[in-house]
Design a protein around this motif. Sequence first.
Motif, PDB file in Angstrom:
ATOM      1  N   GLY A 111     -26.450   7.771 -22.655  1.00  0.00           N
ATOM      2  CA  GLY A 111     -27.123   6.551 -23.085  1.00  0.00           C
ATOM      3  C   GLY A 111     -26.771   6.196 -24.523  1.00  0.00           C
ATOM      4  O   GLY A 111     -26.427   5.051 -24.832  1.00  0.00           O
ATOM      5  N   ALA A 112     -26.827   7.185 -25.418  1.00  0.00           N
ATOM      6  CA  ALA A 112     -26.564   6.940 -26.837  1.00  0.00           C
ATOM      7  C   ALA A 112     -25.116   6.517 -27.041  1.00  0.00           C
ATOM      8  O   ALA A 112     -24.828   5.629 -27.854  1.00  0.00           O
ATOM      9  N   THR A 113     -24.195   7.145 -26.309  1.00  0.00           N
ATOM     10  CA  THR A 113     -22.783   6.790 -26.451  1.00  0.00           C
ATOM     11  C   THR A 113     -22.561   5.343 -26.033  1.00  0.00           C
ATOM     12  O   THR A 113     -21.914   4.569 -26.747  1.00  0.00           O
ATOM     13  N   VAL A 114     -23.126   4.980 -24.879  1.00  0.00           N
ATOM     14  CA  VAL A 114     -22.974   3.596 -24.411  1.00  0.00           C
ATOM     15  C   VAL A 114     -23.588   2.640 -25.426  1.00  0.00           C
ATOM     16  O   VAL A 114     -22.987   1.640 -25.816  1.00  0.00           O
ATOM     17  N   GLY A 135     -18.130   6.233 -38.196  1.00  0.00           N
ATOM     18  CA  GLY A 135     -18.426   7.450 -37.438  1.00  0.00           C
ATOM     19  C   GLY A 135     -18.501   7.118 -35.957  1.00  0.00           C
ATOM     20  O   GLY A 135     -18.706   5.960 -35.588  1.00  0.00           O
ATOM     21  N   THR A 136     -18.300   8.129 -35.127  1.00  0.00           N
ATOM     22  CA  THR A 136     -18.338   7.886 -33.684  1.00  0.00           C
ATOM     23  C   THR A 136     -19.206   8.929 -32.998  1.00  0.00           C
ATOM     24  O   THR A 136     -19.438  10.010 -33.536  1.00  0.00           O
ATOM     25  N   MET A 137     -19.694   8.589 -31.810  1.00  0.00           N
ATOM     26  CA  MET A 137     -20.497   9.519 -31.046  1.00  0.00           C
ATOM     27  C   MET A 137     -19.655  10.729 -30.633  1.00  0.00           C
ATOM     28  O   MET A 137     -20.159  11.846 -30.566  1.00  0.00           O
ATOM     29  N   LEU A 187     -28.723  12.716 -31.910  1.00  0.00           N
ATOM     30  CA  LEU A 187     -28.270  11.464 -31.291  1.00  0.00           C
ATOM     31  C   LEU A 187     -28.934  10.258 -31.953  1.00  0.00           C
ATOM     32  O   LEU A 187     -28.278   9.274 -32.282  1.00  0.00           O
ATOM     33  N   ALA A 188     -30.258  10.340 -32.150  1.00  0.00           N
ATOM     34  CA  ALA A 188     -30.979   9.220 -32.758  1.00  0.00           C
ATOM     35  C   ALA A 188     -30.610   9.080 -34.230  1.00  0.00           C
ATOM     36  O   ALA A 188     -30.454   7.979 -34.755  1.00  0.00           O
ATOM     37  N   MET A 189     -30.465  10.234 -34.902  1.00  0.00           N
ATOM     38  CA  MET A 189     -30.146  10.217 -36.330  1.00  0.00           C
ATOM     39  C   MET A 189     -28.794   9.560 -36.581  1.00  0.00           C
ATOM     40  O   MET A 189     -28.589   8.929 -37.616  1.00  0.00           O
ATOM     41  N   THR A 190     -27.880   9.700 -35.626  1.00  0.00           N
ATOM     42  CA  THR A 190     -26.573   9.063 -35.773  1.00  0.00           C
ATOM     43  C   THR A 190     -26.730   7.552 -35.956  1.00  0.00           C
ATOM     44  O   THR A 190     -26.091   6.957 -36.831  1.00  0.00           O
ATOM     45  N   VAL A 229     -31.980  16.337 -19.885  1.00  0.00           N
ATOM     46  CA  VAL A 229     -32.429  15.196 -20.678  1.00  0.00           C
ATOM     47  C   VAL A 229     -31.391  14.885 -21.754  1.00  0.00           C
ATOM     48  O   VAL A 229     -31.022  13.729 -21.976  1.00  0.00           O
ATOM     49  N   PHE A 230     -30.893  15.943 -22.388  1.00  0.00           N
ATOM     50  CA  PHE A 230     -29.890  15.756 -23.435  1.00  0.00           C
ATOM     51  C   PHE A 230     -28.656  15.069 -22.873  1.00  0.00           C
ATOM     52  O   PHE A 230     -28.124  14.131 -23.472  1.00  0.00           O
ATOM     53  N   ALA A 231     -28.216  15.531 -21.689  1.00  0.00           N
ATOM     54  CA  ALA A 231     -27.021  14.938 -21.087  1.00  0.00           C
ATOM     55  C   ALA A 231     -27.221  13.448 -20.833  1.00  0.00           C
ATOM     56  O   ALA A 231     -26.362  12.620 -21.151  1.00  0.00           O
ATOM     57  N   VAL A 232     -28.396  13.114 -20.292  1.00  0.00           N
ATOM     58  CA  VAL A 232     -28.677  11.702 -20.010  1.00  0.00           C
ATOM     59  C   VAL A 232     -28.712  10.893 -21.304  1.00  0.00           C
ATOM     60  O   VAL A 232     -28.093   9.825 -21.421  1.00  0.00           O
ATOM     61  N   LEU A 233     -29.430  11.416 -22.304  1.00  0.00           N
ATOM     62  CA  LEU A 233     -29.549  10.709 -23.579  1.00  0.00           C
ATOM     63  C   LEU A 233     -28.190  10.567 -24.247  1.00  0.00           C
ATOM     64  O   LEU A 233     -27.903   9.565 -24.892  1.00  0.00           O
ATOM     65  N   LEU A 234     -27.354  11.594 -24.088  1.00  0.00           N
ATOM     66  CA  LEU A 234     -26.024  11.569 -24.688  1.00  0.00           C
ATOM     67  C   LEU A 234     -25.211  10.403 -24.136  1.00  0.00           C
ATOM     68  O   LEU A 234     -24.622   9.627 -24.891  1.00  0.00           O
TER      69      LEU A 234
END
Lengths: 335, 353
Positions: A176-179, A264-266, A55-58, A169-174
Amino acid sequence: MARDIFRRLVRWEGLLLAILAVIVVVTGIAVPGYLNPQNQINLLELSIEKAIVVLAMTFVIVSGEIDLSIASVMGLSAVLVAWLKEQGVPVEVGIIAALLVGALCGLFNGYWVAVIGLPSLAVTLAGLIGYRGAALLLVGDRSIGGFPEWFNRLGQQPLLGPFPLALMVFAVLLVGATVLLQFSGFGRYAYVVGSSPEVARFSGVRVRRVKLAVFAMSGVVSAFAGVLLLARLGAVRGSTAEGFELDIITMVLLGGVSIFGGSGTMAGVILSILVVLNLRNGLALANATGNTQAGVIGALLILSVLVPNLVAAARSRLGRGGSAEAAVIPKLSDL
Amino acid sequence: MTLLLRRVRPEQVRELTLVFILVAVVAFFATQIPNYLAWQTFTDISTGLAIIAVAAVGQTLVVLTRNIDLSIGSVVGLVAYFVGTLLAGTPGMPAPAAFGIAIAMGGALGAVNGVIVAFGRVPAVVATLGTLAIYRVALVELSGAKTVTTDSLPAWLLNLPRMSVVSLGQLDVRPLVLLALAVVIVFQLVLSYLPYGRRLFAIGSNPDAARVAGLPVERDVFVAFLLSGALAGLAGFLFLVRFGNITVVAGQGLELQVVAAVVVGGVNIFGGSGSIVGALAGATLINVLQQSLIRWPAVSAFAQDAILGLLILLAVASDKVILGRLRTIWVQARRRDEERAAATAAEQATHGA
């Protein structure tokens, strides 16, 4: 223009979705119980730390840079928590220290890239070697285990229903990262900086600040993933998480994020994570070794860019396809 | 000082700086480690260096064209294993044949990269990241997790690393070292004097301009990858000769060391500038540091990587900061000279009239 972008999205994400469907259907038929939610949770859990760093690397790759040091930061943060525990520091404090050090590692990379203007490939290659070196300096060739009960439980047992902490945690970060990437000003800035730093600068985007933020985020998230990895494994060595960077970068690129930044997209990245994990799981069930799995994913990575390029080249040679098609295809080839 | 700066181009200062750093490092360790300045040290370092140096030459060619070859570690491992098995199976095989097969096989693997990047238009990072994994799988499948062991190899191969071509007292120049040196010299000449070498710089400086100017960009990039693969194949042969025992993880991570050597050696990662000699200097510096830190009692052997990472960063940063300034001074000095020349010419013209 909007239609072109829409079409491209449909093409790329559609392709990934088709691949995912094929993998899931084939393995689902071949292996009974594969589609069982528990199995899906298990397969996600085994690579969840990598998925989190993806997610961060994206963000890093969208903004036109690369961070090779992530796996070393993961290792360093895990080692730091363990080393501090040995020095009598409580694990809670150790985790905070590890996150801080992760942020510092990211900012350090970001400083040389954004402020001094060095190529990120070179800077983070130095980071890859250097941060791993720092981890080795702390533990040498020892392995440190024996963490408190609560820490191991968080990493190894389901927390809520069948879901372990890392997955939630991954779900939450996902989300967050998408938004952050698709729906926030910061995300827009990341795309602009990635497609053209010059244009971004002249448009009043604070390019340095965006890049610094992206690298700092990469550092913190990697450190956090390192702590989660430590909790799941229950022990750490100097070489923990070594070589993860290739897997992580592969997942981002397979998701349709251009290595040259700016696109690129999330959604693509999420699909790519699922494709890679299901493929690995399916191959593992077919008795393929970890190396073979990596090879198949490597081949998929190349083909995912090569095939659209070849199709485009063949079409333009045959002179078929309308002008609208021709306008879309070269962009695909830029991926 | 300014006179000197006018004569010497900033890019040449780069290699000189590296040599100075190298001398300083050696001088430093000489005060720290007893018996450091012995020929034995030279023999040790140069033997280890040969493999990295040969691979770094190929990497330099690719990086000059604004590409990168990350598959090197797997090519080295695969070739070392393949040739090792071949030699173990047919002990009567002549040395030149084994040598030739290693280079040809590396070249073939490099050609695959070249086709994907140059003609398939896949970014080099993506393509070679993929083949890095694929070639490693090929090695694992080929080997069935078995190992090439020293005792299965023919005697000439095992004796090769210990042989001396030139022996002066304790100074032994190994054939591996001479071979690496020959590769460096040949490719430096190719880069400096052959049209192909000059075209690599043009392509890396600006691929679009090179294409517009009619240079065969695709073909040249393809050949660069092919050569990089062939040299990695040669490095694989040297790897086999040096270590004898080849496992499925042979050469793993070598690509990072090679990229590090090239970057420290002042080859611009964005293409268009750098030299083979610089890459050799970079590889030497890294190798000297690695070998010396192991022997330095003041610092734990585990500090090696931390120091190495810092060094790579410093090398790249000094390139950007110091050379950027030198370049400005150089350009200004040039401009002043030209203005003065123009003024003199104008003056003479008016006097003449």
